[in-house]
Each structure stands twice: as C-alpha cells, then as structure tokens.
Design a protein around this motif. Structure first.
Motif, PDB file in Angstrom:
ATOM      1  N   ILE A  71      12.465  88.286  31.032  1.00  0.00           N
ATOM      2  CA  ILE A  71      11.094  88.181  31.559  1.00  0.00           C
ATOM      3  C   ILE A  71      10.332  87.083  30.824  1.00  0.00           C
ATOM      4  O   ILE A  71       9.651  86.253  31.439  1.00  0.00           O
ATOM      5  N   THR A  72      10.458  87.056  29.496  1.00  0.00           N
ATOM      6  CA  THR A  72       9.788  86.030  28.690  1.00  0.00           C
ATOM      7  C   THR A  72      10.292  84.642  29.052  1.00  0.00           C
ATOM      8  O   THR A  72       9.508  83.684  29.146  1.00  0.00           O
ATOM      9  N   ALA A  73      11.595  84.512  29.258  1.00  0.00           N
ATOM     10  CA  ALA A  73      12.177  83.216  29.613  1.00  0.00           C
ATOM     11  C   ALA A  73      11.634  82.716  30.957  1.00  0.00           C
ATOM     12  O   ALA A  73      11.299  81.535  31.109  1.00  0.00           O
ATOM     13  N   TYR A 108       5.397  78.478  33.001  1.00  0.00           N
ATOM     14  CA  TYR A 108       4.243  77.905  32.311  1.00  0.00           C
ATOM     15  C   TYR A 108       4.459  76.428  32.012  1.00  0.00           C
ATOM     16  O   TYR A 108       3.596  75.582  32.284  1.00  0.00           O
ATOM     17  N   VAL A 109       5.615  76.088  31.451  1.00  0.00           N
ATOM     18  CA  VAL A 109       5.924  74.696  31.099  1.00  0.00           C
ATOM     19  C   VAL A 109       6.005  73.838  32.357  1.00  0.00           C
ATOM     20  O   VAL A 109       5.559  72.683  32.372  1.00  0.00           O
ATOM     21  N   SER A 110       6.557  74.400  33.420  1.00  0.00           N
ATOM     22  CA  SER A 110       6.662  73.664  34.682  1.00  0.00           C
ATOM     23  C   SER A 110       5.285  73.296  35.223  1.00  0.00           C
ATOM     24  O   SER A 110       5.048  72.165  35.663  1.00  0.00           O
ATOM     25  N   ILE A 111       4.355  74.255  35.171  1.00  0.00           N
ATOM     26  CA  ILE A 111       2.982  74.001  35.651  1.00  0.00           C
ATOM     27  C   ILE A 111       2.292  72.960  34.785  1.00  0.00           C
ATOM     28  O   ILE A 111       1.608  72.063  35.288  1.00  0.00           O
ATOM     29  N   THR A 157       3.620  70.572  32.822  1.00  0.00           N
ATOM     30  CA  THR A 157       4.245  69.244  32.729  1.00  0.00           C
ATOM     31  C   THR A 157       4.604  68.641  34.074  1.00  0.00           C
ATOM     32  O   THR A 157       4.817  67.429  34.169  1.00  0.00           O
ATOM     33  N   GLY A 158       4.660  69.455  35.107  1.00  0.00           N
ATOM     34  CA  GLY A 158       5.077  68.947  36.409  1.00  0.00           C
ATOM     35  C   GLY A 158       6.584  68.890  36.568  1.00  0.00           C
ATOM     36  O   GLY A 158       7.093  68.486  37.616  1.00  0.00           O
ATOM     37  N   ILE A 159       7.311  69.298  35.531  1.00  0.00           N
ATOM     38  CA  ILE A 159       8.775  69.327  35.604  1.00  0.00           C
ATOM     39  C   ILE A 159       9.207  70.532  36.443  1.00  0.00           C
ATOM     40  O   ILE A 159       8.614  71.606  36.358  1.00  0.00           O
ATOM     41  N   GLU A 160      10.233  70.331  37.260  1.00  0.00           N
ATOM     42  CA  GLU A 160      10.742  71.438  38.056  1.00  0.00           C
ATOM     43  C   GLU A 160      11.189  72.584  37.141  1.00  0.00           C
ATOM     44  O   GLU A 160      11.782  72.349  36.089  1.00  0.00           O
ATOM     45  N   LYS A 161      10.898  73.806  37.549  1.00  0.00           N
ATOM     46  CA  LYS A 161      11.231  74.957  36.714  1.00  0.00           C
ATOM     47  C   LYS A 161      12.718  75.020  36.391  1.00  0.00           C
ATOM     48  O   LYS A 161      13.118  75.397  35.293  1.00  0.00           O
ATOM     49  N   GLN A 192      -0.108  71.392  21.724  1.00  0.00           N
ATOM     50  CA  GLN A 192      -0.682  72.700  22.029  1.00  0.00           C
ATOM     51  C   GLN A 192      -0.666  73.020  23.527  1.00  0.00           C
ATOM     52  O   GLN A 192      -0.748  74.178  23.925  1.00  0.00           O
ATOM     53  N   GLU A 193      -0.558  71.981  24.360  1.00  0.00           N
ATOM     54  CA  GLU A 193      -0.509  72.208  25.798  1.00  0.00           C
ATOM     55  C   GLU A 193       0.733  72.996  26.201  1.00  0.00           C
ATOM     56  O   GLU A 193       0.744  73.680  27.218  1.00  0.00           O
ATOM     57  N   LEU A 194       1.790  72.874  25.377  1.00  0.00           N
ATOM     58  CA  LEU A 194       3.041  73.538  25.709  1.00  0.00           C
ATOM     59  C   LEU A 194       3.214  74.870  24.986  1.00  0.00           C
ATOM     60  O   LEU A 194       4.234  75.534  25.124  1.00  0.00           O
ATOM     61  N   VAL A 195       2.213  75.245  24.184  1.00  0.00           N
ATOM     62  CA  VAL A 195       2.267  76.537  23.501  1.00  0.00           C
ATOM     63  C   VAL A 195       1.700  77.604  24.439  1.00  0.00           C
ATOM     64  O   VAL A 195       0.548  77.524  24.866  1.00  0.00           O
ATOM     65  N   ILE A 196       2.511  78.573  24.774  1.00  0.00           N
ATOM     66  CA  ILE A 196       2.076  79.607  25.718  1.00  0.00           C
ATOM     67  C   ILE A 196       0.978  80.440  25.085  1.00  0.00           C
ATOM     68  O   ILE A 196       1.150  80.978  23.983  1.00  0.00           O
TER      69      ILE A 196
END
Length: 327
Positions: free
Chosen positions: A43-45, A51-54, A56-60, A114-118
């Motif tokens: 679930i965490t993964a 979150y990172v996809s949103i 950075t725009g990188i595909e999940k 910090q943008e990538l820290v959930i």
C-alpha cells in the motif's frame, strides 16, 4: 473491517509473508481470517509511486520503489507475492548491506528535494516492524501480538479450536521479537525496538495511530483486495517410483538445511522449503544459513588458493604475480 464487524473473528494480519504461507499450508480453515487487502508495504509503495508521479510528471510505471528490509522473507514476498501477480515494490535492499553507507551520508549536510518527500507522519509506517498492536494503526480492539514461528503455530491451533473467542485481531511474526529481529538487521533487536518506539513517538506523537492514519490517507484511497487460498498438500508425484525418488531428494535437501524453521526463506518450515526446492518452486540459496555457509566455503577456498600464488624474485624485493610486494 473492524468497524463494520462483517467478518468471523479474529482478523489475522497479512504483514508477515512467512505467517501467511504457514496458514495456507497448515491451517487452511483460517485462510479466510487473513485480512484480504494489500500488505502495508505494498500500500505504501503504491501511494509513493502515485505521489512522485503527480509531483514530477513521470509515469507511475516508471517510478521505482525499493524497500530497506531487515527480513529476508520480505525479499521472497516481493519476488513472489501471495494473492496477486506482482508487487508494486521493485526490489529490496538489506539493511545490513547498506547500514554503514547510510550512516556516513546521514552525518553529512545533504540537501533533499522536499517536493519529493511524502507529507505526513513518517513514524506511522514503522509500527508494523515491532510487536504491539498500539503502534500499527489498528482500531482499538481486543488484539494479540505474538512472535516466533513455534508460538504462532500454538496460537493458531487454539484459534482453530475456538479457544480464544473474544480475540478480534491477531498480529503474528515469524521472527522472535518482530521484524526488527530479522536476519538482515545489524543491531540487537531489543535495542532496535526501543529506538523504533522513540523515533515513532517523536515523529508521530503519542496519540492514536489509527486516528492519524485516517486523517493522512488520501480521501480517494481504496486498498487493493487480494485473493488468498489454501495451498494444497499433494504428493510429490502421481507416479509412485518418481514420488519415492523425490522423497529421497527431499530428505537429502532437508539434511543440508539448518532445521530451525525460522521462516526467513518464506516457507513456514525447513521441510516445506525442502519440498519447494524439490518441486522447483524455490532455490536452496533462498536459505540465508545455506547461503552464508556457501560464501564462507568459497572464501576459505579463495584464501587457500591465494596462499599458493607463486613468488617472482626481484633484486631487492619479492614480488607476487598479483603485483603485491614483500620486502
């Protein structure tokens, strides 16, 4: 599920893959009691990838998630998940392997994006690695937390006989002391457990982890359901002569295993693991003890061969073929 009461108690946590396999093989009637949703790790993964996809725009699908683990059974669970085709975790890294390198990095003043820290309370996710229902985000209920494969078997036997009717939720760990006692940890498990609790309290506070989780999970969050079924216990082969041959292979393989039923390989017992090897469902190097012994033997052979490297005489010094020098 605990709130809706639409289940036959007790619910059994799916956090430990060795326990899930144990129930599938030896307690098939209790398979329906296992929580039928993704493990906390998966679930965490999934949430991390989203979150990172949103951000950075990188595909999940292009985002990689790697788990720092103290438990070798989790490595097996990532490669061969129970109840679904694949795990959203892309790989696992042993804590023992990376610990020293991480300590050196942590001491340095490194800038983190910090943008990538959930966002949220990072201490919440640590609770599943230590014993204690109070730290795993479970709603207040009649809960029992047990560690050690032998003790887990005894508790499951009592539940199967309906001897603990008041129990609502059950946490079982194959390793004595919980995941912090895993073979890939570098610290004393009891010391680790104390430190985990200190870190969790400092990051999440002393309030109810259940309430914190409800607040911090995305509003549209729906955990993926998994389908668990008993693992049939059949013969080694339908052909009697082939079955006898495989039985001999099983006994020979079992003699090479430690027979301590630690569950680290993902199988509940060494005998079950030996059967998996004979049936080509697993490889013997999944046993940590066997792997360590193999490495030790190879190291000893390499050392013996190194001593046999011939000397090449020089005028003032002795030089080995490998380039090292003796004066």
């Amino acid at each position: 599920m605990l709130e809706e009461k639409n289940y036959e108690p007790p619910l059994i946590s799916s956090h430990c893959p060795a326990i899930v396999r144990l129930i599938q093989i030896k307690f098939p009637e209790l398979v329906s009691n296992i929580v039928p949703i993704d493990t906390p790790l998966d679930i965490t993964a999934e949430l991390a990838k989203k979150y990172v996809s949103i951000k950075t725009g990188i595909e999940k699908e292009e985002v990689g998630v790697f788990f720092l683990t103290m438990c070798s059974a989790k490595v097996t669970a990532i490669k061969n998940p129970v109840g679904k085709e694949y795990s959203p975790v892309d790989g696992a890294i042993s804590v023992a392997e990376i610990y020293d390198s991480l300590r050196k990095i942590v001491k340095k003043d490194i800038e983190i994006d910090q943008e990538l820290v959930i966002p949220g309370s990072p201490g919440l996710g640590m609770g599943f690695d230590i014993m204690g229902c109070d730290k795993t985000g479970i709603k207040e209920c009649v809960c029992l937390s047990v560690s050690g494969i032998d003790k887990a078997i005894k508790i499951l036997q009592e539940i199967e006989l309906r001897k603990i009717p008041q129990l609502e939720y059950l946490e079982l760990y194959s390793c004595d002391g919980g995941c912090v006692a895993g073979m890939l940890n570098v610290q004393n498990p009891y010391v680790t457990q104390v430190r985990f609790r200190e870190v969790m309290d400092s990051l999440s506070g002393n309030g109810s982890n259940y309430e914190l989780l409800k607040e911090e999970l995305p509003k549209d969050f729906t955990p993926q359901k998994i389908t668990l079924s008993p693992r049939p216990i059949g013969g080694l082969s339908e052909d009697i002569s082939n079955s006898l041959r495989k039985l001999g292979m099983l006994e020979k393989t079992l003699s090479d295993l430690p027979r301590i039923d630690c569950g680290a390989c993902g199988a509940p017992t060494c005998r079950d693991f030996a059967e998996d090897i004979v049936q080509k469902r697993a490889e013997i190097h999944s046993c940590v003890f066997h792997l360590l012994n193999s490495v030790a033997e190879l190291t000893g052979e390499a050392f013996s061969l190194a001593k046999k490297i011939p000397y090449v005489k020089d005028k003032t010094k002795t030089k080995r073929i490998d380039g090292s020098e003796d004066y």
